[in-house]
Design a protein around this motif. Structure first.
Motif, PDB file in Angstrom:
ATOM      1  N   UNK A   1       8.484   0.066  -7.885  1.00 34.15           N
ATOM      2  CA  UNK A   1       7.288   0.529  -7.189  1.00 34.15           C
ATOM      3  C   UNK A   1       7.172   2.038  -7.409  1.00 34.15           C
ATOM      4  N   UNK A   2       5.949   2.529  -7.475  1.00 35.06           N
ATOM      5  CA  UNK A   2       5.698   3.962  -7.614  1.00 35.06           C
ATOM      6  C   UNK A   2       5.131   4.483  -6.305  1.00 35.06           C
ATOM      7  N   UNK A   3       5.863   5.401  -5.698  1.00 29.93           N
ATOM      8  CA  UNK A   3       5.436   6.063  -4.466  1.00 29.93           C
ATOM      9  C   UNK A   3       5.086   7.509  -4.788  1.00 29.93           C
ATOM     10  N   UNK A   4       4.173   8.070  -4.031  1.00 26.01           N
ATOM     11  CA  UNK A   4       3.827   9.480  -4.166  1.00 26.01           C
ATOM     12  C   UNK A   4       4.331  10.202  -2.929  1.00 26.01           C
ATOM     13  N   UNK A   5       4.927  11.350  -3.126  1.00 25.91           N
ATOM     14  CA  UNK A   5       5.506  12.124  -2.031  1.00 25.91           C
ATOM     15  C   UNK A   5       4.632  13.334  -1.707  1.00 25.91           C
ATOM     16  N   UNK A   6       4.800  13.871  -0.510  1.00 24.36           N
ATOM     17  CA  UNK A   6       4.002  15.019  -0.059  1.00 24.36           C
ATOM     18  C   UNK A   6       4.193  16.237  -0.955  1.00 24.36           C
ATOM     19  N   UNK A   7       5.363  16.359  -1.604  1.00 26.03           N
ATOM     20  CA  UNK A   7       5.599  17.498  -2.492  1.00 26.03           C
ATOM     21  C   UNK A   7       5.037  17.255  -3.901  1.00 26.03           C
ATOM     22  N   UNK A   8       4.181  16.229  -4.025  1.00 24.97           N
ATOM     23  CA  UNK A   8       3.497  15.882  -5.287  1.00 24.97           C
ATOM     24  C   UNK A   8       4.478  15.431  -6.366  1.00 24.97           C
ATOM     25  N   UNK A   9       5.510  14.712  -5.942  1.00 26.07           N
ATOM     26  CA  UNK A   9       6.421  14.079  -6.889  1.00 26.07           C
ATOM     27  C   UNK A   9       6.286  12.570  -6.774  1.00 26.07           C
ATOM     28  N   UNK A  10       6.811  11.898  -7.779  1.00 23.44           N
ATOM     29  CA  UNK A  10       6.841  10.444  -7.802  1.00 23.44           C
ATOM     30  C   UNK A  10       8.229   9.988  -7.393  1.00 23.44           C
ATOM     31  N   UNK A  11       8.280   8.993  -6.541  1.00 23.74           N
ATOM     32  CA  UNK A  11       9.539   8.334  -6.211  1.00 23.74           C
ATOM     33  C   UNK A  11       9.469   6.906  -6.720  1.00 23.74           C
ATOM     34  N   UNK A  12      10.538   6.475  -7.329  1.00 22.94           N
ATOM     35  CA  UNK A  12      10.626   5.091  -7.788  1.00 22.94           C
ATOM     36  C   UNK A  12      11.421   4.300  -6.766  1.00 22.94           C
ATOM     37  N   UNK A  13      10.940   3.105  -6.467  1.00 18.17           N
ATOM     38  CA  UNK A  13      11.510   2.293  -5.395  1.00 18.17           C
ATOM     39  C   UNK A  13      11.781   0.890  -5.914  1.00 18.17           C
ATOM     40  N   UNK A  14      12.943   0.363  -5.540  1.00 22.31           N
ATOM     41  CA  UNK A  14      13.345  -0.960  -5.997  1.00 22.31           C
ATOM     42  C   UNK A  14      13.335  -1.973  -4.852  1.00 22.31           C
ATOM     43  N   UNK A  15      12.552  -1.718  -3.813  1.00 23.15           N
ATOM     44  CA  UNK A  15      12.492  -2.654  -2.692  1.00 23.15           C
ATOM     45  C   UNK A  15      11.822  -3.954  -3.135  1.00 23.15           C
ATOM     46  N   UNK A  16      11.738  -4.891  -2.209  1.00 21.94           N
ATOM     47  CA  UNK A  16      11.229  -6.236  -2.505  1.00 21.94           C
ATOM     48  C   UNK A  16       9.836  -6.197  -3.156  1.00 21.94           C
ATOM     49  N   UNK A  17       9.565  -7.168  -4.017  1.00 27.88           N
ATOM     50  CA  UNK A  17       8.208  -7.265  -4.583  1.00 27.88           C
ATOM     51  C   UNK A  17       7.159  -7.465  -3.482  1.00 27.88           C
ATOM     52  N   UNK A  18       5.962  -6.990  -3.742  1.00 27.03           N
ATOM     53  CA  UNK A  18       4.818  -7.173  -2.857  1.00 27.03           C
ATOM     54  C   UNK A  18       3.828  -8.034  -3.625  1.00 27.03           C
ATOM     55  N   UNK A  19       3.392  -9.121  -3.020  1.00 31.52           N
ATOM     56  CA  UNK A  19       2.530 -10.091  -3.725  1.00 31.52           C
ATOM     57  C   UNK A  19       3.192 -10.531  -5.026  1.00 31.52           C
ATOM     58  N   UNK A  20       4.493 -10.741  -4.966  1.00 34.34           N
ATOM     59  CA  UNK A  20       5.286 -11.192  -6.114  1.00 34.34           C
ATOM     60  C   UNK A  20       5.327 -10.157  -7.232  1.00 34.34           C
ATOM     61  N   UNK A  21       4.999  -8.907  -6.917  1.00 26.80           N
ATOM     62  CA  UNK A  21       4.876  -7.888  -7.959  1.00 26.80           C
ATOM     63  C   UNK A  21       5.711  -6.656  -7.649  1.00 26.80           C
ATOM     64  N   UNK A  22       6.392  -6.186  -8.664  1.00 24.74           N
ATOM     65  CA  UNK A  22       7.063  -4.892  -8.623  1.00 24.74           C
ATOM     66  C   UNK A  22       6.976  -4.352 -10.042  1.00 24.74           C
ATOM     67  N   UNK A  23       6.115  -3.387 -10.281  1.00 22.93           N
ATOM     68  CA  UNK A  23       5.462  -2.519  -9.313  1.00 22.93           C
ATOM     69  C   UNK A  23       4.273  -3.198  -8.624  1.00 22.93           C
ATOM     70  N   UNK A  24       4.020  -2.740  -7.420  1.00 22.76           N
ATOM     71  CA  UNK A  24       2.890  -3.229  -6.644  1.00 22.76           C
ATOM     72  C   UNK A  24       1.800  -2.164  -6.606  1.00 22.76           C
ATOM     73  N   UNK A  25       0.590  -2.596  -6.844  1.00 25.06           N
ATOM     74  CA  UNK A  25      -0.558  -1.700  -6.760  1.00 25.06           C
ATOM     75  C   UNK A  25      -0.775  -1.267  -5.313  1.00 25.06           C
ATOM     76  N   UNK A  26      -0.589  -2.204  -4.361  1.00 25.89           N
ATOM     77  CA  UNK A  26      -0.724  -1.860  -2.939  1.00 25.89           C
ATOM     78  C   UNK A  26       0.175  -0.699  -2.559  1.00 25.89           C
ATOM     79  N   UNK A  27       1.411  -0.731  -2.993  1.00 21.81           N
ATOM     80  CA  UNK A  27       2.383   0.307  -2.634  1.00 21.81           C
ATOM     81  C   UNK A  27       1.914   1.669  -3.137  1.00 21.81           C
ATOM     82  N   UNK A  28       1.466   1.727  -4.375  1.00 21.18           N
ATOM     83  CA  UNK A  28       1.012   3.004  -4.942  1.00 21.18           C
ATOM     84  C   UNK A  28      -0.273   3.485  -4.281  1.00 21.18           C
ATOM     85  N   UNK A  29      -1.248   2.593  -4.091  1.00 15.75           N
ATOM     86  CA  UNK A  29      -2.498   2.990  -3.439  1.00 15.75           C
ATOM     87  C   UNK A  29      -2.243   3.474  -2.015  1.00 15.75           C
ATOM     88  N   UNK A  30      -1.387   2.782  -1.282  1.00 18.78           N
ATOM     89  CA  UNK A  30      -1.106   3.193   0.093  1.00 18.78           C
ATOM     90  C   UNK A  30      -0.461   4.579   0.115  1.00 18.78           C
TER      91      UNK A  30
END
Length: 172
Positions: free
Chosen positions: A64-93
């Motif tokens: 999963x691709x997360x965006x942080x307040x310091x404008x960096x990307x964090x990569x996350x290996x948590x459970x799939x969302x909607x059977x997907x990793x990376x999840x679009x929901x995770x990045x959009x949120x």
């Protein structure tokens, strides 16, 4: 690919592309996107990569691709969302949380509901949201899910999606 190819001149913001890909299969997608990059650099980010203007970041397979307040990307290996990793929901949120009304999301063709919730979060934060017209999609489930969640989502033909981005430039 055509959306990246047709990014408007002056569109210098970072772009994050999240695609559902097989997790254990070598992918040449970065090379394919680099071939149509339109003056932008294309890469798969590593954890803590700093977001930079004029870069296109392709979500790595199986993270999963997360965006942080310091404008960096964090990569996350948590459970799939909607059977997907990376999840679009995770990045959009994450984009909604970090960028608020400056965030923008476009949801294209896809075969599940991933992306609809996250796109709604961008919209609730005051950001700009659009979906590919379901009638032009190979798989319409993702855009249709977003249309059902968001009253004001723009429903656009593929050829008009670049104009959506150009309009963002005019209204920034």
């Amino acid at each position: 690919m055509s959306l990246i190819e047709n990014l408007p001149d002056g569109f210098n913001w970072p772009v994050i592309v999240v695609l559902h890909r097989l997790k254990n299969v070598n992918s040449e997608l970065v090379k394919l996107l680099a071939g149509v990059k339109n003056g932008r650099r294309v890469c798969e980010p590593e954890d803590k990569t700093q977001l930079r203007d004029k870069y296109i970041y392709l979500a790595p397979q199986n993270y999963h691709v997360l965006l942080e307040a310091d404008k960096t990307i964090s990569l996350d290996y948590s459970e799939p969302v909607h059977f997907s990793r990376p999840s679009i929901d995770v990045t959009f949120e994450a984009a909604a949380h970090v960028y608020g009304n400056k965030a923008a999301g476009i949801l294209l063709s896809g075969a599940n509901n991933d992306g609809a919730y996250g796109l709604e979060q961008i919209w609730r934060a005051g950001g700009s949201v659009a979906v590919q017209d379901p009638e032009t999609c190979e798989y319409a489930a993702m855009p249709l899910a977003a249309i059902h969640r968001i009253r004001e989502v723009l429903i656009l033909q593929p050829a008009v999606l670049a104009l959506f981005l150009e309009n963002l430039l005019l209204n920034k």
